[in-house]
Enzyme design. Structure first.
Site, PDB file in Angstrom:
ATOM      1  N   LEU A   1     -46.070 -10.174 -21.575  1.00  0.00           N
ATOM      2  CA  LEU A   1     -45.471 -10.683 -22.804  1.00  0.00           C
ATOM      3  C   LEU A   1     -44.201  -9.919 -23.157  1.00  0.00           C
ATOM      4  O   LEU A   1     -44.114  -8.706 -22.937  1.00  0.00           O
ATOM      5  CB  LEU A   1     -46.484 -10.499 -23.953  1.00  0.00           C
ATOM      6  CG  LEU A   1     -46.063 -10.925 -25.359  1.00  0.00           C
ATOM      7  CD1 LEU A   1     -46.125 -12.444 -25.479  1.00  0.00           C
ATOM      8  CD2 LEU A   1     -46.967 -10.284 -26.404  1.00  0.00           C
ATOM      9  N   CYS A   2     -43.221 -10.626 -23.730  1.00  0.00           N
ATOM     10  CA  CYS A   2     -42.081  -9.972 -24.382  1.00  0.00           C
ATOM     11  C   CYS A   2     -41.700 -10.825 -25.590  1.00  0.00           C
ATOM     12  O   CYS A   2     -42.538 -11.557 -26.123  1.00  0.00           O
ATOM     13  CB  CYS A   2     -40.914  -9.746 -23.419  1.00  0.00           C
ATOM     14  SG  CYS A   2     -40.049 -11.248 -22.913  1.00  0.00           S
ATOM     15  N   HIS A   3     -40.440 -10.776 -26.020  1.00  0.00           N
ATOM     16  CA  HIS A   3     -40.039 -11.521 -27.219  1.00  0.00           C
ATOM     17  C   HIS A   3     -39.900 -13.010 -26.928  1.00  0.00           C
ATOM     18  O   HIS A   3     -40.449 -13.846 -27.633  1.00  0.00           O
ATOM     19  CB  HIS A   3     -38.733 -10.934 -27.767  1.00  0.00           C
ATOM     20  CG  HIS A   3     -38.363 -11.453 -29.123  1.00  0.00           C
ATOM     21  ND1 HIS A   3     -37.102 -11.327 -29.638  1.00  0.00           N
ATOM     22  CD2 HIS A   3     -39.076 -12.103 -30.072  1.00  0.00           C
ATOM     23  CE1 HIS A   3     -37.072 -11.880 -30.850  1.00  0.00           C
ATOM     24  NE2 HIS A   3     -38.259 -12.355 -31.140  1.00  0.00           N
TER      25      HIS A   3
END
Length: 119
Positions: free
Chosen positions: A76-78
Site C-alpha cells: 500500500l501507498c498513497h
C-alpha cells in the site's frame, strides 16, 4: 528500484478486494505500507507494517527475515505508484505472490472506509 527481473507485470488488487482480505481473519497475508511516517500520522489501516521507501537503506536487508517470500504480500501507498515500485523490488528479491493495492489509501478512504482521512 525500477523494473523487475521477471518481466512480469505486477498484479493489482482493488481496495474493495483489500477490504475482503482484511475482513477474513484466516487470511494468511502480509501487509506492507511504504508511505512516510508523516503520512501514517494522518491516515493508516491497521495491520500494515510500515517500510518507508525513503528509509530503504535501513530496512532492505531485513525484509527476507521479516517476511515470508512465499506468502501473499499486499503493498500500500498513497495512490499506488510507490507501492508498485516496492512490488517490483520484492519480486526481484524472490517474492512470488505480491500484489499492489490500486489507488492506495486514497481510494480506500473514498470507496471503503470514509473514517480514514484523505490528504
Amino acid at each position: 528500484m525500477t523494473g523487475n527481473t521477471s518481466g512480469q507485470p505486477i498484479t493489482q488488487i482493488s481496495v474493495n478486494e483489500l477490504a475482503l482480505y482484511l475482513a477474513d481473519e484466516d487470511a494468511n497475508i502480509q501487509l506492507i505500507d511504504v508511505r512516510e511516517p508523516q503520512e501514517l500520522a494522518i491516515a493508516q489501516i491497521d495491520g500494515f507494517v510500515n517500510l518507508p521507501l525513503s528509509e530503504y537503506a535501513q530496512w532492505s536487508e531485513q525484509v527476507p527475515a521479516m517476511f515470508n517470500p512465499e506468502a501473499e504480500t499486499l503493498v500500500l501507498c498513497h495512490h499506488g505508484v510507490r507501492s508498485a515500485q516496492m512490488c517490483q523490488w520484492l519480486v526481484s528479491q524472490g517474492f512470488s505472490n505480491v500484489k499492489n493495492i490500486a489507488g492506495g489509501i486514497d481510494a480506500y478512504s473514498l470507496l471503503v472506509d470514509s473514517s480514514i482521512p484523505q490528504y
